[in-house]
Scaffold this motif. Structure first.
Motif, PDB file in Angstrom:
ATOM      1  N   ASP A   8       0.979  -1.164  -0.284  1.00 23.30           N
ATOM      2  CA  ASP A   8       0.175  -0.390  -0.160  1.00 23.30           C
ATOM      3  C   ASP A   8       0.872   0.802   0.020  1.00 23.30           C
ATOM      4  N   LEU A   9       1.676   1.360   1.250  1.00 19.65           N
ATOM      5  CA  LEU A   9       2.871   2.588   0.661  1.00 19.65           C
ATOM      6  C   LEU A   9       3.482   2.973  -0.225  1.00 19.65           C
ATOM      7  N   ASP A  11       1.818   1.442  -3.096  1.00 20.42           N
ATOM      8  CA  ASP A  11       1.251   2.404  -4.010  1.00 20.42           C
ATOM      9  C   ASP A  11       1.431   4.241  -4.302  1.00 20.42           C
ATOM     10  N   GLU A  12       0.603   3.945  -2.669  1.00 19.56           N
ATOM     11  CA  GLU A  12       0.266   5.258  -2.683  1.00 19.56           C
ATOM     12  C   GLU A  12       1.848   6.227  -3.380  1.00 19.56           C
ATOM     13  N   SER A  16       1.891   8.606  -6.760  1.00 18.56           N
ATOM     14  CA  SER A  16       1.239  10.443  -6.072  1.00 18.56           C
ATOM     15  C   SER A  16       2.690  10.712  -7.184  1.00 18.56           C
ATOM     16  N   ALA A 331      -3.325  11.400   8.817  1.00 20.00           N
ATOM     17  CA  ALA A 331      -2.384  10.657   8.871  1.00 20.00           C
ATOM     18  C   ALA A 331      -1.714  11.304  10.252  1.00 20.00           C
ATOM     19  N   LYS A 332      -0.253  10.142  10.184  1.00 20.77           N
ATOM     20  CA  LYS A 332       0.476  11.135  11.371  1.00 20.77           C
ATOM     21  C   LYS A 332       1.561  11.471  10.934  1.00 20.77           C
ATOM     22  N   PRO A 333       1.853  12.349  11.452  1.00 18.00           N
ATOM     23  CA  PRO A 333       3.635  13.659  11.132  1.00 18.00           C
ATOM     24  C   PRO A 333       3.852  12.428  10.532  1.00 18.00           C
ATOM     25  N   ILE A 336       3.894  10.769   6.792  1.00 17.00           N
ATOM     26  CA  ILE A 336       3.775  12.311   5.272  1.00 17.00           C
ATOM     27  C   ILE A 336       4.742  11.788   5.125  1.00 17.00           C
ATOM     28  N   GLN A 339       6.875   8.561   3.742  1.00 15.01           N
ATOM     29  CA  GLN A 339       6.272   9.197   2.227  1.00 15.01           C
ATOM     30  C   GLN A 339       7.012   9.623   1.850  1.00 15.01           C
TER      31      GLN A 339
END
Lengths: 424, 233
Positions: A8-9, A11-12, A16, A331-333, A336, A339
Motif C-alpha cells: 500500500d505504501l 502504491d501510494e 503520487s 495521517a500521522k506526521p 507523511i 512518504q
C-alpha cells in the motif's frame, strides 16, 4: 520499518509520483545524468588502468633491481672506498634468510651497467648489450619468443654457447631474409649460436627501443667465457604474490651487507631500484583518476539531487492541500515524512539505476570499439566497473535520495491539517 | 458526545490579541444533527477547527466522547481525528489522482486496516451514498454532488463518532445541495452525530438544532423540527 515493503505504501508513492509524469521524468533526469557521468568516469578510469596494466602484463611489478656501489664506510677492519662484487652464493644466502621471495635472478652484463659490446655477424657489426641470465628470468620479465626458444636449464648446465637476440638486433646483424636461428654471432671474438628471437613486451617508455636489441646468453657460459668467475653484476628479485617486495627489501640488503662486510648503516654501498616504484606512480595516477572521477561525478550528482529536492519542495507546495487532507483524515506526521522520503528515494534510485545501466551500456559499446584496436596501441581496455563500485554508486544514491527528501519532508511536516479547510 | 465549557481562543494580530472565541459553552448528544450559523468573523470557523482537533483552545474544557482534548501531540491528535471524527469539506478535497474507492479507503489506510478489508468497507460506504458504480472513477470524472457524496462516504469510512461538515453545500447548486442534505439526514437517522457549519438558512433548517454564533459567543441555540430535504428536491 516493517511497513517499508508494504504494498500500500508503495502504491501510494508510485501513485503520487506518476501523478505528474513529465515533471518527474525531467527531475529524475538530473540524477540519471549525474550517476551516468559518475559511472562512466569510473569506467573510463578503470579502463585506463586496465589498459596500462595490460601493457605491463607478464612483467612482475613486485620486483626490485639490486646492484653494487662503492662502499662508503669502513667496517670490520676493511677500509672504505673499496669496490666489491656480488657472488653467486649470495643467492643461497638470500633464499635462506628472506622469506616471501618468488624468484632471485642473478644477472651479469658484459662490461657492466650501461655498457655495450660490438657484436658481429659476417660483415655486419652492431653495438649491443649482452645479458647473462638464468631461464627463470622469463617468468619475471615479459618477453615474447618470436622464433626458436629461450634459455633452458641444460644451456646453463652444459654452458652452451648459445644466445637469444632481440628482434631489434636482427636487422642490425642479419641480411634481409637471412635465416637467423642456427647462425652464429661473435661476442668479443667468441661465437654464439642464435637459438631464439625475442620481443620485449614490457612498456617502459623510450628505453623500449633498446630493450629490443639485447643479446641473452646463459649465465654459466658467460661467466666462463668472459672470465667473470662467480661474480654477479646485479640481482633482479621478485616477491611472492601478496608479499610486497618493498617489505622484503631491507631484509635482502641486510643479508647482502653481511655477506660482503658492509657496515649496516652504509646505505650507499648497495643500489636498488624497485620496479614497483614505476607501478606505484601508476597506482597513484589511477588513484588520482578515480578520486577525480568520484569528485566530479558526485558534484554533478549533487546538482541532480538538489534538483530533486527543489522539485519535491514545489510538489509539496502544490500538494499542501492534499497533505492537509491526509492529516485531517488521520495521517500521522511520521506517515507523511515517510512518504516524502520514500518518494524522493524512489525517484533517486530508479533514475540512478537507469543511469548506471545506461553507463554500462555505453561502456559495453566502447569495449566493442576498443577490441578492434591492436592491444599494444590501446590505452584503454575492458572499460567497466566492478560490482563493489556499483554498490558504492547505489549507496551514494540512497544517501543522496534521503538527503534530497529531507528538506521537503521537513517542509511537509509543517503543513497543518487545518490547510484542508481552507478554500481557495 | 461533545462537552465544551467556557472555551476561549485568541489569535495575535500584530501587537494586539484578537479574541475570537469568548467563552463558548456547548454540548451535543449522540445522534444530534446540529447546524452552526454565523456571519464571517463570528468565530464559527475557529470553533469548527477546535471541534475538529485541528486547533486547540486557549482556555476551557473540551470533552469528545468523554476524552479530554488538551495538549495533544501531533501524533495523538492524528489518532483522535482518525478515530473520532469524519470531515466533510466545502471543496470536497478528494485526492485527484485516486479513484473514488481509494479516496474513501484513505482514512482506513491510515488506521492500518489491511487492503482487502479496506476496499470491502469502502465499497460498502460508496454503496451507501449510491455511488458503487462509480468506484473506479477519478474525481475529475464525477459531478460536484457525486464528489461530495464520495467525500461523505470517506468521512463515514472510519466509522467516526462525529461528522464535521464545513459548508458541505457551499460549492453546490440548490438541487444538489438538497440531495446531499438528504443523504446527511439519512445518515443522521441511523444515529450518527453530525455538525454542519453553514451560512445558508435553508440548509440550517434541515437540521434539528441551530446554534447561532456572533462575535465569539453563542447568541441563540434553538431546537427545530427539521425540514425534510427530500421534500424540496
Amino acid at each position: 520499518m516493517n511497513r517499508l515493503f508494504n504494498k500500500d505504501l508503495w502504491d501510494e508513492i508510485i501513485e503520487s509520483i506518476s501523478s505528474n509524469g513529465f515533471r518527474t521524468i525531467i527531475t529524475a533526469f538530473g540524477v540519471f545524468w549525474g550517476i551516468f557521468i559518475l559511472v562512466l568516469l569510473l569506467c573510463a578510469s578503470n579502463g585506463f588502468q586496465n589498459g596500462i596494466k595490460g601493457q605491463f602484463e607478464g612483467t612482475s611489478s613486485n620486483s626490485i633491481f639490486i646492484w653494487t656501489q662503492g662502499i662508503s664506510k669502513a667496517y670490520n677492519g676493511k677500509p672504505k672506498n673499496r669496490w666489491y662484487n656480488f657472488k653467486l652464493k649470495d643467492v643461497q644466502a638470500i633464499e635462506q634468510n628472506v622469506p616471501g621471495l618468488k624468484t632471485i635472478s642473478p644477472r651479469n652484463r658484459l662490461g657492466g651497467w650501461g655498457s655495450s659490446t660490438i657484436i658481429s655477424h659476417e660483415e655486419n657489426n652492431a653495438s649491443l648489450t649482452v645479458e647473462a641470465d638464468f631461464p627463470e628470468l622469463i617468468t619475471q620479465w615479459a618477453m615474447d619468443i618470436q622464433k626458436g626458444r629461450y634459455l633452458n636449464q641444460s644451456d646453463i648446465d652444459l654452458k652452451r654457447k648459445i644466445c637469444i637476440i632481440g628482434y631489434g638486433a636482427v636487422d642490425d646483424l642479419f641480411k634481409k631474409n637471412e635465416e637467423v636461428i642456427g647462425s652464429y654471432i661473435k661476442i668479443q671474438g667468441v661465437s654464439f649460436k642464435v637459438v631464439g628471437v625475442y620481443k620485449d613486451a614490457t612498456m617502459i617508455g623510450k628505453r623500449n627501443f633498446d630493450l629490443q636489441k639485447k643479446i641473452f646468453v646463459p649465465f654459466t657460459t658467460f661467466s666462463q667465457v668472459f672470465n667473470y668467475g662467480d661474480r654477479v653484476g646485479y640481482f633482479f628479485i621478485t616477491g611472492e604474490d601478496g608479499i610486497p617486495i618493498k617489505e622484503s627489501k631491507d631484509k635482502i640488503l641486510e643479508v647482502l651487507k653481511k655477506q660482503h662486510d658492509i657496515h649496516p648503516d652504509d646505505d650507499r654501498a648497495i643500489g636498488t631500484n624497485g620496479f614497483y616504484k614505476a607501478f606505484e606512480k601508476f597506482e597513484m595516477l589511477f588513484l588520482a583518476l578515480k578520486s577525480v572521477s568520484y569528485f566530479v561525478g558526485i558534484l554533478i550528482l549533487g546538482s541532480g539531487v538538489i534538483g530533486i529536492s527543489n522539485i519535491m519542495l514545489i510538489v509539496i507546495k502544490e500538494r499542501t492541500k492534499e497533505i492537509g487532507v491526509r492529516r485531517a483524515l488521520g495521517a500521522k506526521p511520521s506517515a507523511i515524512r515517510k512518504q516524502i522520503l520514500l518518494e524522493s528515494l524512489f525517484l533517486t534510485l530508479t533514475s540512478g539505476m537507469a543511469g548506471i545501466a545506461f553507463a554500462a551500456f555505453i561502456a559495453f559499446l566502447a569495449n566493442i570499439m576498443i577490441d578492434k584496436i591492436p592491444k599494444q596501441d590501446a590505452l584503454l581496455s575492458n572499460v567497466s566497473v566492478d560490482l563493489p563500485t556499483v554498490g558504492i554508486a547505489l549507496l551514494i544514491l540512497v544517501i543522496s535520495g534521503l538527503f534530497a527528501g529531507l528538506i521537503p519532508a521537513q517542509t511537509a511536516l509543517k503543513i497543518k491539517p487545518i490547510e484542508a479547510l481552507r478554500t481557495d | 458526545m461533545i462537552e465544551i465549557t467556557d472555551l476561549h481562543k485568541s489569535y495575535p494580530v500584530g501587537n494586539r490579541k484578537l479574541h475570537v472565541l469568548k467563552g463558548i459553552n456547548f454540548s451535543a448528544q449522540e445522534g444530534e444533527l446540529i447546524s452552526i450559523m454565523g456571519s464571517s468573523g463570528s468565530g464559527k470557523s475557529t470553533f469548527l477547527n477546535i471541534l475538529g482537533i485541528l486547533d486547540e483552545g486557549d482556555e476551557g474544557k473540551y470533552l469528545l466522547d468523554n476524552t479530554p482534548i488538551k495538549n495533544l501531540s501531533e501524533k495523538v491528535a492524528a489518532n483522535y481525528r482518525n478515530q473520532f471524527l469524519g470531515f466533510i469539506f466545502q471543496s470536497f478535497n478528494l485526492i485527484n489522482y485516486k479513484t473514488a474507492l481509494d479516496n474513501v479507503a484513505l482514512p482506513l489506510y491510515y488506521q492500518g486496516v489491511n487492503r482487502k478489508e479496506r476496499l470491502e468497507k469502502s465499497l460498502f460506504y460508496l454503496e451507501k451514498v449510491g455511488l458503487a458504480d462509480w468506484a473506479d472513477h477519478l474525481p475529475s470524472e464525477l459531478s460536484g454532488g457525486q464528489k461530495q457524496r464520495v467525500a461523505i462516504a470517506r468521512a463515514l469510512a472510519s466509522d467516526p463518532k462525529v461528522l464535521l461538515a464545513d459548508e458541505p453545500t457551499g460549492a453546490l447548486d440548490t438541487k444538489t445541495s438538497y440531495e446531499v442534505m438528504d443523504l446527511i439526514q439519512q445518515i443522521n437517522d441511523e444515529g450518527k452525530t453530525i455538525l454542519i457549519v453553514t451560512h445558508e438558512p435553508d440548509i440550517a433548517k434541515m437540521t434539528k438544532r441551530i446554534v447561532h454564533l456572533k462575535d465569539g459567543l453563542i447568541i441563540k441555540d434553538e431546537r427545530i423540527e427539521p425540514v425534510k430535504a427530500m421534500a424540496n428536491v
